[in-house]
Design an enzyme around this catalytic site. Sequence first.
Site, PDB file in Angstrom:
ATOM      1  N   ASP A 151       0.832  -1.113  -0.036  1.00 44.59           N
ATOM      2  CA  ASP A 151       0.172   0.050   0.213  1.00 44.59           C
ATOM      3  C   ASP A 151       0.802   1.101   0.124  1.00 44.59           C
ATOM      4  OD1 ASP A 151       0.925  -0.386   2.646  1.00 44.59           O
ATOM      5  OD2 ASP A 151      -0.987  -0.594   3.574  1.00 44.59           O
TER       6      ASP A 151
ATOM      7  N   ASN B  39      -7.282  -2.257  14.182  1.00 44.22           N
ATOM      8  CA  ASN B  39      -8.677  -2.768  13.785  1.00 44.22           C
ATOM      9  C   ASN B  39      -8.822  -4.043  12.933  1.00 44.22           C
ATOM     10  OD1 ASN B  39      -7.821  -1.908  11.475  1.00 44.22           O
ATOM     11  ND2 ASN B  39      -9.439  -0.199  11.339  1.00 44.22           N
TER      12      ASN B  39
ATOM     13  N   GLU C 233      -9.440  -1.894   5.177  1.00 45.26           N
ATOM     14  CA  GLU C 233      -9.982  -1.493   6.450  1.00 45.26           C
ATOM     15  C   GLU C 233     -11.545  -2.277   6.609  1.00 45.26           C
ATOM     16  OE1 GLU C 233      -8.750   0.311   8.412  1.00 45.26           O
ATOM     17  OE2 GLU C 233      -8.337   2.359   7.896  1.00 45.26           O
TER      18      GLU C 233
ATOM     19  N   HIS D 209      -7.120  -4.485  10.057  1.00 50.83           N
ATOM     20  CA  HIS D 209      -6.920  -4.272   8.778  1.00 50.83           C
ATOM     21  C   HIS D 209      -5.534  -5.006   8.347  1.00 50.83           C
ATOM     22  CE1 HIS D 209      -4.980  -0.317   9.546  1.00 50.83           C
ATOM     23  NE2 HIS D 209      -3.902  -1.141   9.315  1.00 50.83           N
TER      24      HIS D 209
HETATM   25  C1  GLP Z   1      -0.274   0.345   8.339  1.00 54.24           C
HETATM   26  C2  GLP Z   1      -0.183  -0.310   7.238  1.00 54.24           C
HETATM   27  C3  GLP Z   1      -0.278  -1.673   7.533  1.00 54.24           C
HETATM   28  C4  GLP Z   1       0.344  -2.120   8.863  1.00 54.24           C
HETATM   29  C5  GLP Z   1      -0.282  -1.606   9.930  1.00 54.24           C
HETATM   30  C6  GLP Z   1       0.334  -2.092  11.148  1.00 54.24           C
HETATM   31  O1  GLP Z   1      -1.714   0.914   8.428  1.00 54.24           O
HETATM   32  N1  GLP Z   1      -0.949   0.087   6.135  1.00 54.24           N
HETATM   33  O2  GLP Z   1       0.246  -2.665   6.401  1.00 54.24           O
HETATM   34  O3  GLP Z   1       0.188  -3.672   8.991  1.00 54.24           O
HETATM   35  O4  GLP Z   1      -0.330  -0.179   9.738  1.00 54.24           O
HETATM   36  O5  GLP Z   1       1.239  -1.107  11.463  1.00 54.24           O
HETATM   37  P1  GLP Z   1       2.378  -1.356  12.630  1.00 54.24           P
HETATM   38  O6  GLP Z   1       3.134  -2.369  12.297  1.00 54.24           O
HETATM   39  O7  GLP Z   1       3.097  -0.165  12.797  1.00 54.24           O
HETATM   40  O8  GLP Z   1       1.587  -1.524  13.895  1.00 54.24           O
END
Ligand code: GLP
Length: 239
Positions: free
Chosen positions: A67, A136, A143, A138
Amino acid sequence: MRIYIEDNYDAMSVRAAGIIAAEVTVNPACVLGLATGTTPIGIYEQLIRKYEQGELDFSEVTTVNLDEYCGLDGNSPHSYRYFMNHTLFDHINIDKDNTFVPDGMTKDMEETCENYDALIESMGGTDLQLLGLGQNGHIGFNEPGEFIAETHPVELSENTIKANARLFDDISQVPTMAVTMGLKSIMSARTVLLVVNGKQKSMALKKALFGPITPKVPASILQLHPNLIVVADKEALPV
Ligand code: GLP
């Protein structure tokens, strides 16, 4: 589903990096689906270490990222392209032309999304898809709400904007839109490697792995994947 529960973040990173390293070793021209966020940073450090020690060769590897934020170009320190370059690609012998991140600056979102899916398909899909988990539930920026198969633009939820604000100077700087790989490309990976740490993720992980399969928890679709590997620390998955 195979689940590894490790003592802490470092052990989780070592375990997950070992799984990715095995893929690169047996399949030097593999296609890796990569993720951003804080969770994979330790994994990327391990992969760099293995490369520096001569254990890994990335010269034939191709990567596709999950993404990107909309409105940030690759020079913006908050963009996921910048993150990937600085956290991994600049430190290994990968050909940057073989690294792909969705274009968050596109003027034609529909075309960008179609091309991204076509690109992944032309590679024959990913051999291994690395995934973090949102608080959440995702994955990528898929989402809660509905399961969407294709790469698509997404309006980020309040929860995600708040969770990601820690990486920005101010919450008002967090983009409200992003573009994300859809669930079809994620689910067609030969192996899915989900990495999760910290107790702030434990509820989301429990729902994802053991709750009903529902678009309210996008990661729950992973229960249907034939080769899902979960690497979590003890806080994220208490036994
Ligand atoms: C973002 C990314 C996700 C990632 C998530 C968790 O929203 N788009 O791909 O898995 O955050 O992030 P973190 O690893 O910083 O908790």
